[in-house]
Scaffold this motif. Structure first.
Motif, mmCIF file in Angstrom:
data_model
loop_
_atom_site.group_PDB
_atom_site.id
_atom_site.type_symbol
_atom_site.label_atom_id
_atom_site.label_comp_id
_atom_site.label_asym_id
_atom_site.label_seq_id
_atom_site.Cartn_x
_atom_site.Cartn_y
_atom_site.Cartn_z
ATOM 1 N N ILE A 30 0.828 -1.211 0.000
ATOM 2 C CA ILE A 30 0.000 0.000 0.000
ATOM 3 C C ILE A 30 0.857 1.254 0.000
ATOM 4 N N ALA A 44 -4.211 1.963 12.076
ATOM 5 C CA ALA A 44 -2.919 2.632 12.226
ATOM 6 C C ALA A 44 -2.251 2.261 13.543
ATOM 7 N N HIS A 93 0.788 -0.517 13.436
ATOM 8 C CA HIS A 93 2.050 0.180 13.670
ATOM 9 C C HIS A 93 3.069 -0.720 14.363
ATOM 10 N N TRP A 144 2.187 9.092 16.047
ATOM 11 C CA TRP A 144 2.864 8.835 14.768
ATOM 12 C C TRP A 144 1.966 8.007 13.865
ATOM 13 N N ALA A 145 1.422 6.936 14.427
ATOM 14 C CA ALA A 145 0.640 6.002 13.620
ATOM 15 C C ALA A 145 -0.583 6.669 13.016
ATOM 16 N N THR A 146 -1.355 7.353 13.849
ATOM 17 C CA THR A 146 -2.626 7.901 13.366
ATOM 18 C C THR A 146 -2.436 9.048 12.379
ATOM 19 N N GLN A 177 0.599 9.782 10.456
ATOM 20 C CA GLN A 177 1.341 9.381 9.260
ATOM 21 C C GLN A 177 0.542 8.405 8.411
ATOM 22 N N HIS A 178 -0.432 7.753 9.029
ATOM 23 C CA HIS A 178 -1.285 6.836 8.277
ATOM 24 C C HIS A 178 -1.881 7.516 7.047
ATOM 25 N N TYR A 179 -2.248 8.784 7.185
ATOM 26 C CA TYR A 179 -2.901 9.487 6.078
ATOM 27 C C TYR A 179 -1.928 9.802 4.947
ATOM 28 N N ASP A 229 1.172 7.659 4.542
ATOM 29 C CA ASP A 229 1.750 6.374 4.144
ATOM 30 C C ASP A 229 0.721 5.485 3.448
ATOM 31 N N PHE A 230 -0.494 5.504 3.941
ATOM 32 C CA PHE A 230 -1.540 4.644 3.387
ATOM 33 C C PHE A 230 -2.553 5.464 2.604
ATOM 34 N N VAL A 269 -6.613 5.000 1.975
ATOM 35 C CA VAL A 269 -7.583 5.964 2.493
ATOM 36 C C VAL A 269 -8.425 6.525 1.340
#
Lengths: 215, 215
Positions: free
Chosen positions: A114, A163, A167, B162-164, B166-168, B170-171, B175
DNA sequence: CGGATTTTTGACTGAGTGTTCAACTTGCCC
DNA sequence: GGGCAAGTTGAACACTCAGTCAAAAATCCG
């Protein structure tokens, strides 16, 4: 999905060995970084023999992703509209975290794909994944509208759960570099944190007051 | 970091063009998937000319990651121990979300590297990144112990942020496949959701009751 | 201008890699 | 055991791609 069901014991064994090896190699190196030689060696087969079972490197990758997709989405499918809203969502969070702990290779396989634009599984994303997510989002929206949970956007809630849980698999290297755990014990801390995070965010205000009064 | 400072205008211009092109290419294809030809073409140079400025493909990658690391960590550095605890953390969350919107290539560059085990930047992770994170975690722990925020594990809080966010970046593909937005408007929904998520999780119980009473 | 230095490039090399193929071996079944 | 299908493989092919090199072009500077 042409020749999906194996005809002989040998086919079943070797196909399984190839997919297992491919999971190992693809999840660590990504599609481009993986070589057929690595997959063949890991599977205990010669390179041409691997190509006897799958017509190309890409075919292996696609077969692997297709096979895993169902298992990967199972926890979300299990979200029960009849269950208690907060319990259901929290169970989903912890289930996903467990999968990050037990199946990090699968998580990284999808992450690799992804991050690089999902060149090989776009149809799955806009297809069955979107359908499932929209379906479950509708359920969550219902819970929010009837006050079973605090009013939150269901899609962004689902994204945040993906996420925060994945992670710990996808960025395992970084997490371990910072926490320097012995083994997997940091997953327990993660579970406690995520339980607090989502419980606090989802508990409706009325219940929150009760919770505070108890304390 | 041997020949870091450019001596001529031409060197400055070409080095910058190469790094810009490398960011574009590496972030989309990963290290292994990127080719010097792509980088050279994107930079408007010939392949040997690129290698005149950097000795190897790997050197470009390392230079790029090193150069970006400081900017990438700046928001966390900005977390002010003197500020209001909840405000500081929420500002950090929204700042990181802004970066995911405005600098998705940088986010994906690091994501690609870390998912594959950070083979080229391990020292940075266990070095300056860990130092910074441990430092800020100490501040957050202080806030928790003095009741400025709810008691949460600071490391896992940082990981979740970081996860929530950067998710937007990286993924992004996933999304967009699910939300099918026209442009970037879904980032506003994400901001609202994350504001609620972290405000609810961080607001101490006492303040939560007040908040509930107001409503 | 003219010579020295910096920059640029076409052509090449050598290693890596996905895939093919023809020959060989193994397993299966009458 | 014998014959046929399934399975296996060494060798080779075609192509990609990081990196080299020597020569040409551009730039700088007196």
């Amino acid at each position: 999905m042409a020749d999906s069901r194996p005809k002989t014991r040998i086919q079943a064994r070797n196909r399984a060995a190839i997919l297992e090896a491919a999971l190992e190699v693809f999840s660590q190196a990504g599609f481009r970084g993986a070589t057929l030689d690595q997959i063949a060696t890991t599977a205990g087969l010669s390179k041409p023999n691997v190509l006897y079972y799958y017509p190309s490197k890409e075919a292996i990758h696609v077969a692997l992703l297709s096979d895993l997709m169902d298992d990967w989405l199972e926890p979300l499918r299990a979200l029960d509209p009849e269950g208690d809203a907060v319990d259901e969502i929290l169970a989903y969070v912890l289930r996903k975290l467990d999968m990050a702990r037990e199946m990090p290779r699968e998580s990284r396989l999808f992450a690799n794909e992804i991050v690089q634009g999902a060149p090989r599984i776009m149809p799955m994303i806009t297809g069955e994944l979107k359908t499932l997510v929209d379906d479950k989002a509708r359920i969550i929206r219902g819970w929010a509208e009837t006050g079973m949970i605090a009013p939150v956007d269901p899609h962004h809630l689902i994204f945040s759960i993906w996420a925060t849980t994945q992670h710990y698999a996808d960025f395992d290297t970084q997490v371990r570099g910072i926490l320097a755990p012995e083994g997997d014990e940091h997953f327990d801390g993660a579970a406690a944190f995520l339980d607090h995070l989502y419980r606090a965010a989802l508990t409706p205000l009325g219940s929150a007051v009760e919770r505070a009064a108890d304390a």
